[in-house]
Scaffold this active site. Structure first.
Site, PDB file in Angstrom:
ATOM      1  N   SER A 144     -25.589  18.615  93.237  1.00  0.00           N
ATOM      2  CA  SER A 144     -25.155  17.545  94.053  1.00  0.00           C
ATOM      3  C   SER A 144     -25.615  17.517  95.350  1.00  0.00           C
ATOM      4  CB  SER A 144     -23.513  17.547  94.013  1.00  0.00           C
ATOM      5  OG  SER A 144     -23.105  16.451  94.826  1.00  0.00           O
ATOM      6  N   TYR A 192     -16.248  22.336  95.121  1.00  0.00           N
ATOM      7  CA  TYR A 192     -17.198  21.721  94.382  1.00  0.00           C
ATOM      8  C   TYR A 192     -18.664  22.156  94.794  1.00  0.00           C
ATOM      9  CZ  TYR A 192     -19.666  17.735  92.254  1.00  0.00           C
ATOM     10  OH  TYR A 192     -20.660  17.000  91.564  1.00  0.00           O
TER      11      TYR A 192
HETATM   12  P1  NDP Z   1     -18.318  11.918  84.418  1.00  0.00           P
HETATM   13  O1  NDP Z   1     -16.935  12.349  84.866  1.00  0.00           O
HETATM   14  O2  NDP Z   1     -18.716  10.549  84.387  1.00  0.00           O
HETATM   15  O3  NDP Z   1     -18.666  12.771  83.052  1.00  0.00           O
HETATM   16  C1  NDP Z   1     -18.533  14.243  82.768  1.00  0.00           C
HETATM   17  C2  NDP Z   1     -19.016  14.606  81.567  1.00  0.00           C
HETATM   18  O4  NDP Z   1     -18.392  16.237  81.433  1.00  0.00           O
HETATM   19  C3  NDP Z   1     -18.018  14.045  80.428  1.00  0.00           C
HETATM   20  O5  NDP Z   1     -18.958  13.745  79.207  1.00  0.00           O
HETATM   21  C4  NDP Z   1     -16.900  15.136  80.063  1.00  0.00           C
HETATM   22  O6  NDP Z   1     -16.666  14.954  78.664  1.00  0.00           O
HETATM   23  C5  NDP Z   1     -18.049  16.360  80.430  1.00  0.00           C
HETATM   24  N1  NDP Z   1     -17.252  17.609  80.468  1.00  0.00           N
HETATM   25  C6  NDP Z   1     -16.362  17.698  81.447  1.00  0.00           C
HETATM   26  N2  NDP Z   1     -15.548  19.185  81.151  1.00  0.00           N
HETATM   27  C7  NDP Z   1     -16.491  19.820  80.338  1.00  0.00           C
HETATM   28  C8  NDP Z   1     -16.587  21.002  79.589  1.00  0.00           C
HETATM   29  N3  NDP Z   1     -15.641  22.043  80.067  1.00  0.00           N
HETATM   30  N4  NDP Z   1     -17.398  20.958  78.512  1.00  0.00           N
HETATM   31  C9  NDP Z   1     -17.869  20.176  78.171  1.00  0.00           C
HETATM   32  N5  NDP Z   1     -18.314  18.857  78.723  1.00  0.00           N
HETATM   33  C10 NDP Z   1     -17.470  18.864  79.824  1.00  0.00           C
HETATM   34  O7  NDP Z   1     -19.182  12.787  85.385  1.00  0.00           O
HETATM   35  P2  NDP Z   1     -20.709  12.307  85.744  1.00  0.00           P
HETATM   36  O8  NDP Z   1     -21.634  11.907  84.668  1.00  0.00           O
HETATM   37  O9  NDP Z   1     -20.691  11.410  87.003  1.00  0.00           O
HETATM   38  O10 NDP Z   1     -21.274  13.646  86.336  1.00  0.00           O
HETATM   39  C11 NDP Z   1     -22.293  14.482  85.529  1.00  0.00           C
HETATM   40  C12 NDP Z   1     -22.988  15.652  86.435  1.00  0.00           C
HETATM   41  O11 NDP Z   1     -23.367  15.258  87.698  1.00  0.00           O
HETATM   42  C13 NDP Z   1     -21.719  16.533  86.911  1.00  0.00           C
HETATM   43  O12 NDP Z   1     -22.183  17.934  86.737  1.00  0.00           O
HETATM   44  C14 NDP Z   1     -21.485  16.275  88.258  1.00  0.00           C
HETATM   45  O13 NDP Z   1     -20.924  17.148  89.046  1.00  0.00           O
HETATM   46  C15 NDP Z   1     -23.000  15.804  88.625  1.00  0.00           C
HETATM   47  N6  NDP Z   1     -22.999  14.765  90.021  1.00  0.00           N
HETATM   48  C16 NDP Z   1     -22.250  13.484  89.622  1.00  0.00           C
HETATM   49  C17 NDP Z   1     -22.352  12.796  90.854  1.00  0.00           C
HETATM   50  C18 NDP Z   1     -21.478  11.531  90.747  1.00  0.00           C
HETATM   51  O14 NDP Z   1     -21.308  10.851  92.072  1.00  0.00           O
HETATM   52  N7  NDP Z   1     -21.036  10.923  89.708  1.00  0.00           N
HETATM   53  C19 NDP Z   1     -23.083  13.132  92.219  1.00  0.00           C
HETATM   54  C20 NDP Z   1     -23.627  14.278  92.051  1.00  0.00           C
HETATM   55  C21 NDP Z   1     -23.491  15.199  91.104  1.00  0.00           C
HETATM   56  P3  NDP Z   1     -15.046  15.196  78.209  1.00  0.00           P
HETATM   57  O15 NDP Z   1     -14.513  14.028  78.534  1.00  0.00           O
HETATM   58  O16 NDP Z   1     -15.194  15.515  76.960  1.00  0.00           O
HETATM   59  O17 NDP Z   1     -14.633  16.503  78.743  1.00  0.00           O
END
Ligand code: NDP
Length: 246
Positions: free
Chosen positions: A141, A154
């Protein structure tokens, strides 16, 4: 569909947000896709169905990335379905905001378990099982660079992910496997938008000189470059995809 030989990608956290956009993009680029999720079975299946409707190949694989046995089972499922794995993208992540003085043990433990240990679990399995010439791409991030209050735990997990990325790139010597991180700025997904006021979202959208939030496709394009044939010479790096925020 582009002329890429059919490779196999596991995308963790692909039921929504960046991971879901990436699943559709990499399928369009010719990858067979393993759509991982933890709890959101319906949305994950919908992503796989969209891939198939567009002529691609996809399966869903439930696994909590924090659980090493579940991660092994996910690789087993990918190999059973598609014969091997070439690329993994660690998208699964959570973001719970709390000042360090006020952060409870549960928030700390969950964030470390999913963001850091989860990425480690998948990297460890990928390092053992990826076919030579593969790619490992971890989501960090850009908030690391802006040091925002309440993002401490985080940020700590994402800084650790960047550390893992750099070392694993060195450890893959001889295998032709690159390991990189992509560090988005704010992206319009549940993870970023949930719990924020319209004013705060607008303020954060304008932190970069392009004055907008990232969209999942902005990040999917960068990951697709690293996963595809043109990104092969980038290794051990973190690409900060944030509109110039920092
Ligand atoms: P979302 O919250 O939209 O999606 C998160 C995803 O992770 C979901 O598919 C969720 O599925 C899955 N997930 C959560 N916990 C677990 C777990 N224990 N095992 C497997 N799957 C899991 O997040 P984003 O798409 O925004 O983020 C994706 C990545 O990008 C993350 O690592 C985030 O830290 C990073 N990021 C995002 C930013 C943003 O502004 N959005 C900025 C910088 C980095 P389920 O519902 O099934 O748990």
């Amino acid at each position: 569909m582009k002329t890429l030989e059919k490779k196999v990608v596991i995308i963790t956290g692909a039921s929504r947000g960046i991971g879901a956009a990436l699943a559709l993009r990499l399928a369009a680029d010719g990858f067979k896709v393993v759509v991982n999720y933890a709890g959101s079975a319906g949305p994950a299946q919908a992503v796989a169905d969209k891939v198939k409707a567009a002529g691609g190949e996809a399966i869903v694989a439930q696994a909590d990335v924090a659980d090493p046995a579940a991660v092994i089972a996910m690789f087993d499922a990918a190999e059973r379905a598609f014969g091997g794995v070439d690329v993994v993208v660690n998208c699964a992540g959570i973001m719970k905001l709390a000042k360090i003085a006020e952060c409870d043990d549960t928030t700390f433990d969950q964030t470390v378990a999913i963001n850091l240990k989860g990425t480690f679990n998948v990297c460890r399995e990928a390092a053992k099982r990826l076919r030579n010439g593969g790619r490992i791409i971890n989501l960090s991030s850009s908030v690391i660079g802006v040091r925002l209050p309440s993002y401490g735990i985080y940020i700590a997990t994402k800084a650790a992910v960047e550390g893992l990325t750099q070392v694993l790139a060195q450890e893959m010597r001889g295998r032709g496997i690159s390991v990189n991180a992509v560090a988005p700025g704010p992206v319009a997904t549940e993870l970023f938008l949930d719990g924020k006021s319209a004013e705060l979202i607008d303020h954060m959208a304008k932190m970069n000189p392009l004055e907008r939030l990232g969209q999942p496709d902005d990040i999917a394009q960068v990951v697709a470059f690293l996963a595809g044939p043109e990104g092969g010479w980038v290794n051990g790096q973190t690409i900060r995809a944030n509109g110039g925020m920092c």
